[in-house]
Design a protein around this motif. Sequence first.
Motif, PDB file in Angstrom:
ATOM      1  N   MET A 140      42.718  54.630  40.526  1.00 27.62           N
ATOM      2  CA  MET A 140      42.827  53.360  41.233  1.00 27.62           C
ATOM      3  C   MET A 140      43.305  52.246  40.318  1.00 27.62           C
ATOM      4  SD  MET A 140      39.990  51.205  43.367  1.00 27.62           S
ATOM      5  CE  MET A 140      38.780  51.847  42.308  1.00 27.62           C
ATOM      6  N   ASP A 141      44.100  51.369  40.864  1.00 29.70           N
ATOM      7  CA  ASP A 141      44.556  50.192  40.125  1.00 29.70           C
ATOM      8  C   ASP A 141      43.459  49.148  40.165  1.00 29.70           C
ATOM      9  OD1 ASP A 141      45.759  48.050  38.995  1.00 29.70           O
ATOM     10  OD2 ASP A 141      47.402  47.886  40.446  1.00 29.70           O
ATOM     11  N   HIS A 142      42.738  48.978  39.041  1.00 27.09           N
ATOM     12  CA  HIS A 142      41.611  48.061  39.020  1.00 27.09           C
ATOM     13  C   HIS A 142      42.037  46.609  39.060  1.00 27.09           C
ATOM     14  CE1 HIS A 142      38.874  51.355  38.482  1.00 27.09           C
ATOM     15  NE2 HIS A 142      39.625  51.809  37.527  1.00 27.09           N
ATOM     16  N   ARG A 143      43.332  46.362  39.005  1.00 24.00           N
ATOM     17  CA  ARG A 143      43.779  44.971  39.127  1.00 24.00           C
ATOM     18  C   ARG A 143      43.539  44.431  40.521  1.00 24.00           C
ATOM     19  NH1 ARG A 143      49.794  45.468  37.103  1.00 24.00           N
ATOM     20  NH2 ARG A 143      49.537  47.350  38.353  1.00 24.00           N
ATOM     21  N   MET A 144      43.171  45.299  41.454  1.00 22.61           N
ATOM     22  CA  MET A 144      42.866  44.821  42.803  1.00 22.61           C
ATOM     23  C   MET A 144      41.683  43.860  42.787  1.00 22.61           C
ATOM     24  SD  MET A 144      41.156  48.268  44.376  1.00 22.61           S
ATOM     25  CE  MET A 144      41.075  47.655  46.038  1.00 22.61           C
ATOM     26  N   ARG A 145      40.945  43.821  41.675  1.00 27.12           N
ATOM     27  CA  ARG A 145      39.834  42.881  41.566  1.00 27.12           C
ATOM     28  C   ARG A 145      40.320  41.477  41.236  1.00 27.12           C
ATOM     29  NH1 ARG A 145      34.735  44.442  40.932  1.00 27.12           N
ATOM     30  NH2 ARG A 145      34.331  42.871  39.350  1.00 27.12           N
ATOM     31  N   ASP A 146      41.581  41.318  40.921  1.00 28.85           N
ATOM     32  CA  ASP A 146      42.103  39.991  40.629  1.00 28.85           C
ATOM     33  C   ASP A 146      41.980  39.113  41.858  1.00 28.85           C
ATOM     34  OD1 ASP A 146      44.319  37.878  40.492  1.00 28.85           O
ATOM     35  OD2 ASP A 146      44.352  38.702  38.465  1.00 28.85           O
ATOM     36  N   PHE A 147      41.606  37.849  41.652  1.00 30.74           N
ATOM     37  CA  PHE A 147      41.354  36.977  42.795  1.00 30.74           C
ATOM     38  C   PHE A 147      42.599  36.751  43.639  1.00 30.74           C
ATOM     39  CE2 PHE A 147      42.641  33.849  39.567  1.00 30.74           C
ATOM     40  CZ  PHE A 147      43.475  33.018  40.280  1.00 30.74           C
ATOM     41  N   ALA A 148      43.791  37.006  43.077  1.00 28.70           N
ATOM     42  CA  ALA A 148      45.019  36.790  43.848  1.00 28.70           C
ATOM     43  C   ALA A 148      45.088  37.717  45.052  1.00 28.70           C
ATOM     44  CB  ALA A 148      46.239  37.022  42.952  1.00 28.70           C
ATOM     45  N   ASN A 149      44.342  38.848  45.005  1.00 30.09           N
ATOM     46  CA  ASN A 149      44.349  39.794  46.107  1.00 30.09           C
ATOM     47  C   ASN A 149      43.119  39.664  46.996  1.00 30.09           C
ATOM     48  OD1 ASN A 149      46.767  41.150  45.293  1.00 30.09           O
ATOM     49  ND2 ASN A 149      45.601  42.023  43.604  1.00 30.09           N
ATOM     50  N   ALA A 150      42.380  38.558  46.874  1.00 26.79           N
ATOM     51  CA  ALA A 150      41.145  38.402  47.638  1.00 26.79           C
ATOM     52  C   ALA A 150      41.412  37.638  48.923  1.00 26.79           C
ATOM     53  CB  ALA A 150      40.116  37.655  46.799  1.00 26.79           C
ATOM     54  N   PRO A 151      41.400  38.326  50.070  1.00 26.60           N
ATOM     55  CA  PRO A 151      41.623  37.617  51.338  1.00 26.60           C
ATOM     56  C   PRO A 151      40.485  36.668  51.641  1.00 26.60           C
ATOM     57  CG  PRO A 151      40.920  39.868  51.748  1.00 26.60           C
ATOM     58  CD  PRO A 151      41.135  39.750  50.265  1.00 26.60           C
ATOM     59  N   GLY A 152      40.839  35.455  52.045  1.00 26.33           N
ATOM     60  CA  GLY A 152      39.832  34.501  52.471  1.00 26.33           C
ATOM     61  C   GLY A 152      39.179  33.714  51.373  1.00 26.33           C
ATOM     62  N   LEU A 153      39.482  34.008  50.111  1.00 23.47           N
ATOM     63  CA  LEU A 153      38.899  33.263  49.005  1.00 23.47           C
ATOM     64  C   LEU A 153      39.964  32.381  48.362  1.00 23.47           C
ATOM     65  CD1 LEU A 153      36.585  35.809  47.134  1.00 23.47           C
ATOM     66  CD2 LEU A 153      35.934  33.963  48.658  1.00 23.47           C
ATOM     67  N   PRO A 154      39.597  31.180  47.965  1.00 17.94           N
ATOM     68  CA  PRO A 154      40.580  30.300  47.332  1.00 17.94           C
ATOM     69  C   PRO A 154      40.981  30.824  45.955  1.00 17.94           C
ATOM     70  CG  PRO A 154      38.385  29.359  47.165  1.00 17.94           C
ATOM     71  CD  PRO A 154      38.263  30.566  48.048  1.00 17.94           C
ATOM     72  N   LYS A 155      42.207  30.512  45.554  1.00 16.11           N
ATOM     73  CA  LYS A 155      42.676  30.927  44.230  1.00 16.11           C
ATOM     74  C   LYS A 155      42.228  29.882  43.220  1.00 16.11           C
ATOM     75  CE  LYS A 155      46.641  33.402  46.154  1.00 16.11           C
ATOM     76  NZ  LYS A 155      48.105  33.590  46.137  1.00 16.11           N
ATOM     77  N   THR A 156      41.002  30.040  42.741  1.00 14.46           N
ATOM     78  CA  THR A 156      40.430  29.087  41.801  1.00 14.46           C
ATOM     79  C   THR A 156      39.958  29.822  40.561  1.00 14.46           C
ATOM     80  OG1 THR A 156      38.116  29.243  42.483  1.00 14.46           O
ATOM     81  CG2 THR A 156      39.551  27.845  43.813  1.00 14.46           C
ATOM     82  N   PRO A 157      39.751  29.109  39.448  1.00 12.85           N
ATOM     83  CA  PRO A 157      39.238  29.749  38.230  1.00 12.85           C
ATOM     84  C   PRO A 157      37.836  30.310  38.376  1.00 12.85           C
ATOM     85  CG  PRO A 157      40.208  27.599  37.755  1.00 12.85           C
ATOM     86  CD  PRO A 157      40.084  27.701  39.228  1.00 12.85           C
ATOM     87  N   VAL A 158      37.127  29.943  39.463  1.00 15.56           N
ATOM     88  CA  VAL A 158      35.763  30.416  39.641  1.00 15.56           C
ATOM     89  C   VAL A 158      35.728  31.807  40.274  1.00 15.56           C
ATOM     90  CG1 VAL A 158      33.459  29.705  40.380  1.00 15.56           C
ATOM     91  CG2 VAL A 158      35.218  27.996  40.049  1.00 15.56           C
ATOM     92  N   VAL A 159      36.875  32.338  40.669  1.00 20.47           N
ATOM     93  CA  VAL A 159      36.945  33.690  41.228  1.00 20.47           C
ATOM     94  C   VAL A 159      37.672  34.567  40.215  1.00 20.47           C
ATOM     95  CG1 VAL A 159      37.579  35.092  43.214  1.00 20.47           C
ATOM     96  CG2 VAL A 159      37.054  32.672  43.526  1.00 20.47           C
ATOM     97  N   GLN A 160      36.909  35.094  39.269  1.00 27.27           N
ATOM     98  CA  GLN A 160      37.508  35.936  38.229  1.00 27.27           C
ATOM     99  C   GLN A 160      37.759  37.342  38.737  1.00 27.27           C
ATOM    100  OE1 GLN A 160      34.964  36.691  34.858  1.00 27.27           O
ATOM    101  NE2 GLN A 160      36.689  36.876  33.454  1.00 27.27           N
ATOM    102  N   THR A 161      36.819  37.869  39.525  1.00 27.53           N
ATOM    103  CA  THR A 161      36.926  39.229  40.034  1.00 27.53           C
ATOM    104  C   THR A 161      36.462  39.267  41.480  1.00 27.53           C
ATOM    105  OG1 THR A 161      34.695  39.741  39.265  1.00 27.53           O
ATOM    106  CG2 THR A 161      36.505  40.279  37.773  1.00 27.53           C
TER     107      THR A 161
END
Length: 599
Positions: A401-422
């Motif tokens: 699995m590509d663990h980069r999926m934990r990057d906040f850029a791929n998080a639906p519904g969450l803002p792209k902020t520094p507080v969302v690291q994973t």
Amino acid sequence: MIDPLTMMHRRDLLAGGAGLGMLGALPGWAQTHGHGLSPRAELHGPDITLTIARQHMMIDGKPYHAIGINGSAPAPLIRLREGQRMRITVVNMLDEESSIHWHGLLLPFQMDGVPGISFPGIPAGGRFTYEFPVVQAGTYWYHSHSGLQEQEGLYGPIVIDPAEPDPITADVEHVVMLSDHSALHPHAIFRRLKLQGGYFNYQKQTIGGLLAGRDQTLKERLRWGAMRMDPSDVSDVTGATYRYLVNGHGPADNWTGLFAAGQRVKLRLVNASAMTIFNVRIPGLTMTVVQADGQPVRPVSVDELQIAVAETYDVIVTPPEPHAYTLVAETWDRSGMARATLAPALGMTAPVPALRPRPLATMKDMGMGGMDHGSACPPEHAAMGHCQPAGQGAAMNHGGMDHRMRDFANAPGLPKTPVVQTVAPMPVDRTGEPPQGLGDVGHRVLTYRDLISRSPSPDRRVPSRALTIHLTGNMERYMWAFDGVKLNAVTAPIPFRLNERVRVTLVNDTMMAHPIHLHGHFFELVTGHGDHAPRKHTVNVAPGGTVTFDLTADAEGDWAFHCHLLYHMHAGMMQVVTVRPDPAQPDPGQPDAEKGGAA
């Protein structure tokens, strides 16, 4: 390691209230029969005065700066009775604002004691009178909600006796309040965490651990390193700076609770620490849990339980012999312990077990548990689509699995902020499994699903809506939040309609557990027990896990909602919940049950 910024000097010992010469006369947390407290340390209603002031406290023979109440740090026990009306005047002798929050008590929001949310705070040299009815019974506690004063000793227990006799009886009882204390000023601790999130982690993996097979394999280390994750980073603040206390006493002080052989002994466990989750056991004795967060549960016998920050548990033990027994409160990261003794006489001791090997975070703690273990899911939880039923995904191959999926850029519904690291890609309900590090201890460990309410839920309506809240953070920058937004950046509170029934799911997108506390309410955990779901005011959300609860928003007002790890709250993991009548709708009421949980 000596910190020149906080090193204690002789002139400091001579300052601050009564000074060290008075310490021996302070009520403290005495080692006596009854409640484990000296009579002078127990305050009764209906009129009480609490004076907050700086002082010193002795821990294992050494003086520490502290903030106390009425000359005692920790603060005195307040003992109340269900049905009485309280008037508590708090006098602030500090040179800064202070406050007292009545943790777990149901009362008008103006009396809840959170500056900036429910009242303006108590200014330096000022006073404030709290007035409220006592509408419940059980074990609770109180603490400052101003700055980081809680870390300095501004906390104490509350015991509320029921109006009617408790069917679970005991011959003797002791309050066992667990806490952590440091010679470092709390703002110095926070500053170090902001500079380096793992500053106090002295248990990192080593070459020796690799060669001895105690830690991760080289392949696993490289895998975690590529994700910039440290599996040994279980606790932010550790025994590197903390001293762990029972009723204000260190391990060498050996606080002792007395009993006679064959007596049923009730222990009222309170975790009043700032940052420490404890694993509690008494070698040689079985603990029967009879209350959780002050609410009665069906008795369940265990050998060990984990008590998160701000939780309380009442347990019954029955020592069969006139021997000493060691009460072990080991920190969840195994960097230290609080220790006490149950014995028929003062001066008796029992062997103190060594610290067990510290746990390492796993892929499940990274939020990938649904891909390998398929954690079990309560039927009513699965029906609403909030977790994955047992077995699903258990055979999935996640090795590539590509663990980069934990990057906040791929998080639906969450803002792209520094507080969302994973972001946890497959979080699962972990309320049925032993807490982190206790899965292989070889004896019975309490889980949330073991808790069953002794009485039916006061509100048995089906929730009318569902709400999902993500617990987010950035350990490298030491930022914490709900849904990626810190308290000081929130433009609107979380709104509820008065008396509506809501199903709330907390999703932990971080590698650390978070004890989440909602002021002014109890909620029912969705753990498969239907009308007898356990009622709590604080719930620990495991790393990479989810917790779902049903809430009746029956306490009108503005309420704090936050992680009870003090430095997480201070760093932003806090929001405001508002409960207001809906002018467009009639009061939905509770036709099937007496209204419960109201403030």
